[in-house]
Design a protein around this motif. Structure first.
Motif, PDB file in Angstrom:
ATOM      1  N   ARG A 123       0.863  -1.185   0.000  1.00 35.11           N
ATOM      2  CA  ARG A 123       0.000   0.000   0.000  1.00 35.11           C
ATOM      3  C   ARG A 123       0.898   1.232   0.000  1.00 35.11           C
ATOM      4  NH1 ARG A 123      -4.762   0.075   4.135  1.00 35.11           N
ATOM      5  NH2 ARG A 123      -5.590   1.396   2.455  1.00 35.11           N
ATOM      6  N   ALA A 124       0.908   1.932  -1.114  1.00 29.28           N
ATOM      7  CA  ALA A 124       1.823   3.056  -1.281  1.00 29.28           C
ATOM      8  C   ALA A 124       1.067   4.362  -1.411  1.00 29.28           C
ATOM      9  CB  ALA A 124       2.686   2.841  -2.519  1.00 29.28           C
ATOM     10  N   THR A 125       1.538   5.363  -0.709  1.00 32.56           N
ATOM     11  CA  THR A 125       0.987   6.710  -0.802  1.00 32.56           C
ATOM     12  C   THR A 125       2.069   7.699  -0.422  1.00 32.56           C
ATOM     13  OG1 THR A 125      -0.753   8.227  -0.050  1.00 32.56           O
ATOM     14  CG2 THR A 125       0.157   6.709   1.588  1.00 32.56           C
ATOM     15  N   MET A 126       1.957   8.908  -0.919  1.00 31.70           N
ATOM     16  CA  MET A 126       2.823   9.990  -0.455  1.00 31.70           C
ATOM     17  C   MET A 126       2.077  10.877   0.534  1.00 31.70           C
ATOM     18  SD  MET A 126       5.635   9.207  -1.836  1.00 31.70           S
ATOM     19  CE  MET A 126       6.622  10.620  -1.330  1.00 31.70           C
ATOM     20  N   GLU A 127       0.837  10.511   0.857  1.00 33.61           N
ATOM     21  CA  GLU A 127       0.070  11.272   1.854  1.00 33.61           C
ATOM     22  C   GLU A 127       0.597  10.976   3.249  1.00 33.61           C
ATOM     23  OE1 GLU A 127      -4.182  11.119   1.661  1.00 33.61           O
ATOM     24  OE2 GLU A 127      -4.145  10.648  -0.475  1.00 33.61           O
ATOM     25  N   VAL A 128       0.607  12.001   4.070  1.00 31.23           N
ATOM     26  CA  VAL A 128       1.098  11.849   5.432  1.00 31.23           C
ATOM     27  C   VAL A 128       0.096  12.446   6.423  1.00 31.23           C
ATOM     28  CG1 VAL A 128       3.549  11.810   4.842  1.00 31.23           C
ATOM     29  CG2 VAL A 128       2.406  14.008   5.228  1.00 31.23           C
ATOM     30  N   VAL A 129       0.270  12.055   7.670  1.00 33.24           N
ATOM     31  CA  VAL A 129      -0.503  12.613   8.780  1.00 33.24           C
ATOM     32  C   VAL A 129       0.473  13.324   9.705  1.00 33.24           C
ATOM     33  CG1 VAL A 129      -1.926  12.060  10.797  1.00 33.24           C
ATOM     34  CG2 VAL A 129      -2.231  10.786   8.650  1.00 33.24           C
ATOM     35  N   GLU A 130       0.127  14.540  10.129  1.00 29.89           N
ATOM     36  CA  GLU A 130       0.982  15.247  11.083  1.00 29.89           C
ATOM     37  C   GLU A 130       0.665  14.754  12.492  1.00 29.89           C
ATOM     38  OE1 GLU A 130       2.135  19.752  12.612  1.00 29.89           O
ATOM     39  OE2 GLU A 130       1.140  19.480  10.666  1.00 29.89           O
ATOM     40  N   LEU A 131       1.697  14.240  13.160  1.00 26.64           N
ATOM     41  CA  LEU A 131       1.499  13.645  14.482  1.00 26.64           C
ATOM     42  C   LEU A 131       1.646  14.643  15.615  1.00 26.64           C
ATOM     43  CD1 LEU A 131       3.463  10.267  14.154  1.00 26.64           C
ATOM     44  CD2 LEU A 131       1.057  10.755  13.645  1.00 26.64           C
ATOM     45  N   GLY A 132       2.310  15.753  15.360  1.00 30.79           N
ATOM     46  CA  GLY A 132       2.608  16.717  16.416  1.00 30.79           C
ATOM     47  C   GLY A 132       3.957  17.337  16.153  1.00 30.79           C
ATOM     48  N   THR A 133       4.570  17.899  17.181  1.00 32.50           N
ATOM     49  CA  THR A 133       5.870  18.531  17.040  1.00 32.50           C
ATOM     50  C   THR A 133       6.816  18.048  18.128  1.00 32.50           C
ATOM     51  OG1 THR A 133       5.224  20.427  18.403  1.00 32.50           O
ATOM     52  CG2 THR A 133       4.869  20.613  16.025  1.00 32.50           C
ATOM     53  N   ILE A 134       8.105  18.136  17.850  1.00 32.02           N
ATOM     54  CA  ILE A 134       9.101  17.833  18.868  1.00 32.02           C
ATOM     55  C   ILE A 134       9.436  19.116  19.626  1.00 32.02           C
ATOM     56  CG2 ILE A 134      10.015  15.858  17.639  1.00 32.02           C
ATOM     57  CD1 ILE A 134      12.312  17.587  16.639  1.00 32.02           C
ATOM     58  N   ALA A 135      10.367  19.058  20.558  1.00 33.41           N
ATOM     59  CA  ALA A 135      10.621  20.168  21.474  1.00 33.41           C
ATOM     60  C   ALA A 135      10.993  21.467  20.773  1.00 33.41           C
ATOM     61  CB  ALA A 135      11.715  19.780  22.466  1.00 33.41           C
ATOM     62  N   ASP A 136      11.695  21.389  19.643  1.00 34.76           N
ATOM     63  CA  ASP A 136      12.092  22.625  18.958  1.00 34.76           C
ATOM     64  C   ASP A 136      11.030  23.152  18.005  1.00 34.76           C
ATOM     65  OD1 ASP A 136      12.206  20.928  16.791  1.00 34.76           O
ATOM     66  OD2 ASP A 136      14.355  21.122  16.435  1.00 34.76           O
ATOM     67  N   GLY A 137       9.829  22.543  18.053  1.00 37.32           N
ATOM     68  CA  GLY A 137       8.719  22.997  17.230  1.00 37.32           C
ATOM     69  C   GLY A 137       8.627  22.371  15.860  1.00 37.32           C
ATOM     70  N   THR A 138       9.529  21.449  15.548  1.00 38.17           N
ATOM     71  CA  THR A 138       9.530  20.799  14.241  1.00 38.17           C
ATOM     72  C   THR A 138       8.364  19.823  14.122  1.00 38.17           C
ATOM     73  OG1 THR A 138      11.929  20.952  14.095  1.00 38.17           O
ATOM     74  CG2 THR A 138      10.862  19.330  12.682  1.00 38.17           C
ATOM     75  N   PRO A 139       7.553  19.919  13.050  1.00 41.64           N
ATOM     76  CA  PRO A 139       6.450  18.981  12.874  1.00 41.64           C
ATOM     77  C   PRO A 139       6.947  17.599  12.479  1.00 41.64           C
ATOM     78  CG  PRO A 139       6.594  20.439  10.979  1.00 41.64           C
ATOM     79  CD  PRO A 139       7.593  20.942  11.981  1.00 41.64           C
ATOM     80  N   VAL A 140       6.193  16.585  12.855  1.00 38.12           N
ATOM     81  CA  VAL A 140       6.538  15.190  12.562  1.00 38.12           C
ATOM     82  C   VAL A 140       5.412  14.580  11.737  1.00 38.12           C
ATOM     83  CG1 VAL A 140       7.050  12.924  13.541  1.00 38.12           C
ATOM     84  CG2 VAL A 140       7.870  14.997  14.684  1.00 38.12           C
ATOM     85  N   TYR A 141       5.782  13.933  10.633  1.00 40.64           N
ATOM     86  CA  TYR A 141       4.809  13.348   9.725  1.00 40.64           C
ATOM     87  C   TYR A 141       4.980  11.834   9.657  1.00 40.64           C
ATOM     88  CZ  TYR A 141       4.272  18.177   8.167  1.00 40.64           C
ATOM     89  OH  TYR A 141       4.044  19.534   8.133  1.00 40.64           O
ATOM     90  N   MET A 142       3.876  11.162   9.282  1.00 41.62           N
ATOM     91  CA  MET A 142       3.907   9.705   9.160  1.00 41.62           C
ATOM     92  C   MET A 142       3.032   9.274   7.986  1.00 41.62           C
ATOM     93  SD  MET A 142       2.989   6.881  12.080  1.00 41.62           S
ATOM     94  CE  MET A 142       3.374   5.130  11.854  1.00 41.62           C
ATOM     95  N   ASP A 143       3.535   8.338   7.213  1.00 38.88           N
ATOM     96  CA  ASP A 143       2.780   7.729   6.112  1.00 38.88           C
ATOM     97  C   ASP A 143       1.351   7.434   6.559  1.00 38.88           C
ATOM     98  OD1 ASP A 143       1.742   5.038   4.952  1.00 38.88           O
ATOM     99  OD2 ASP A 143       3.252   5.637   3.482  1.00 38.88           O
ATOM    100  N   ARG A 144       0.364   7.879   5.752  1.00 36.59           N
ATOM    101  CA  ARG A 144      -1.031   7.742   6.162  1.00 36.59           C
ATOM    102  C   ARG A 144      -1.443   6.287   6.357  1.00 36.59           C
ATOM    103  NH1 ARG A 144      -5.581  10.472   6.611  1.00 36.59           N
ATOM    104  NH2 ARG A 144      -4.603  12.400   5.904  1.00 36.59           N
ATOM    105  N   PHE A 145      -1.038   5.403   5.446  1.00 36.08           N
ATOM    106  CA  PHE A 145      -1.436   4.000   5.586  1.00 36.08           C
ATOM    107  C   PHE A 145      -0.818   3.374   6.831  1.00 36.08           C
ATOM    108  CE2 PHE A 145      -2.018   3.800   0.729  1.00 36.08           C
ATOM    109  CZ  PHE A 145      -3.358   4.124   0.856  1.00 36.08           C
TER     110      PHE A 145
END
Length: 427
Positions: A123-145
């Motif tokens: 199952r391949a996609t380039m769509e991601v879900v934003e999970l939140g941010t780390i301490a320096d404010g950087t957003p973290v993404y994860m493959d939607r599937f």
């Protein structure tokens, strides 16, 4: 690409030094039964207790050049199914494959990973879900599937990185932060150059582990012959933690290297993404042209010549910028779109690896020019090594100037004279 040059004005008629075959003596003990090792590790971790019937589990795949990767992945998939899960593969490779879902599926196929070979859907996609941010404010993404699955099994090889040194380098944490982060995750990590690699990968991976339902990691270690030396299952708490760091130390101890501290010329027959993420391993060639980041202590090489691309790299010439001289044949094979997507996504870390070096019509021209310009005025005294690529270093071709070092090194065996086999006509 058509290279038009006044050949006679740049051709070096420099004689090439005679070559000799040399073998490095390595003591290795590869795993005899890879399938049994995978099953044993997953059993040892107690992962079965976390699996419910019908549980959808995403299994990562995407790193190139890993020995037995199809067998390892297929065995993990079969083990999950045996315990009632419904596994599927997600391509976890950042921006590779031209940053498209179809391109990433094609890359998996080039590794031998298909739905038929591993026994489950991809199952391949380039769509991601934003999970939140780390301490320096950087957003973290994860493959939607992967995010929508009931659990994730992260599989990757643990190895030294080609752009930075830290307790955690290439491995499970990077597979989470960059691989599962898709193009967004890869760009975020690389946009601040080495800082992102050193300081952001681990906290980003930890957030993915905690919020992305990562069940375990399956780490692969390889020896100097690129054989599977160990398979270790880690609990999620050890991904990006002491467990993964300890495996990196083990991996570095087994790494293949050139047996010489200083060379005038290194001739590399081929580079490619299946050889190293940077086409040729920076740890092997001793070059790391990233501002502010010190290069490896050894070896020091005056001139590097690269002759060709591997078929498996599909035109991705990332790393060609680490060479000084190349050939028109290699230049004609470059897929600039794929190469530039890879290089530019890596930001400053990748930018220095994407430029085309001096390009000469034939292999003979390229090597002769390297010998002429390497700083050693006597061609017969040039300290030269020729290798197939930076992944296969057991047998080397060396010039006569290195034979004394060969004879004084108990880990090297002189096999006899060799011939220069080079294209002299061009394409």
């Amino acid at each position: 690409m058509q290279i038009t040059l006044n050949i006679e004005s740049i051709r070096a008629d420099t004689p090439l030094p005679p070559l000799f075959r040399v073998r490095q003596r390595w003591q290795t003990a590869p795993i005899a039964d890879v399938t049994a090792a995978v099953r044993s590790e997953l059993d040892r971790l107690g992962l079965a207790a976390q699996i419910r019937p019908g549980m959808r589990i995403a299994v990562t795949a995407g790193s190139r050049g890993i020995a037995n990767i199809v067998q390892i992945t297929a065995t993990a998939v079969a083990w999950l199914r045996d315990h009632g899960a419904e596994p599927f593969i997600v391509p976890a490779m950042g921006s590779h494959g031209g940053a498209t879902a179809a391109g990433q599926v094609a890359l998996l196929a080039s590794l031998g990973i298909t739905e038929a070979s591993v026994g489950c859907p991809i199952r391949a996609t380039m769509e991601v879900v934003e999970l939140g941010t780390i301490a320096d404010g950087t957003p973290v993404y994860m493959d939607r599937f992967a995010f929508e699955a009931d659990g994730v099994l992260v599989i990757n090889r643990i190895k030294t990185h080609t752009s930075f040194k830290a307790p955690i380098e290439s491995g499970l944490a990077k597979m989470c932060a960059v691989g599962l982060g898709k193009r967004q995750g890869a760009e975020i990590v690389h946009r601040t150059a080495v800082y992102g690699l050193k300081e952001q990968i681990v906290p980003m991976a930890r957030l993915i582990v905690e919020r992305g339902r990562v069940l375990a990691g399956l780490a692969i270690l390889e020896d100097a012959r690129d054989q599977t030396a160990a398979i270790v299952a880690l609990p999620p708490t050890e991904i990006g933690g002491p467990g993964e760091a300890a495996l990196l130390v083990r991996s570095k101890e087994m790494m293949a290297r050139l047996p010489f501290d200083r060379l005038d010329v290194l001739v590399v027959d081929r580079i490619g993404k299946n050889i190293s993420g940077t086409g040729m391993d920076t740890n092997v060639i001793g070059r790391l042209p990233i501002p502010g980041e010190p290069p490896p202590d050894r070896p020091v090489i005056n001139v590097i010549v690269v002759l060709d691309l591997t078929p498996e790299t599909h035109g991705n010439a990332n790393g060609i910028g680490l060479a000084d001289i190349t050939t028109a044949r290699l230049a004609a094979k470059i897929d600039f779109h794929t190469t530039y997507v890879n290089v530019l996504t890596a930001g400053l870390v990748g930018l220095c690896k994407g430029g085309l070096p001096i390009t000469l019509p034939t292999e003979r021209d390229a090597v002769a020019m390297a010998v002429k310009t390497c700083g050693q005025p006597d061609p017969m005294a040039v300290r030269l090594v020729r290798i197939p690529d930076t992944l296969h270093l057991e047998e080397l071709l060396v010039s006569e100037a290195l034979l004394t070092e060969v004879s004084n090194n108990p880990d090297l065996e002189l096999l006899g004279p060799a011939e220069w086999i080079l294209d002299t006509m061009g394409e």
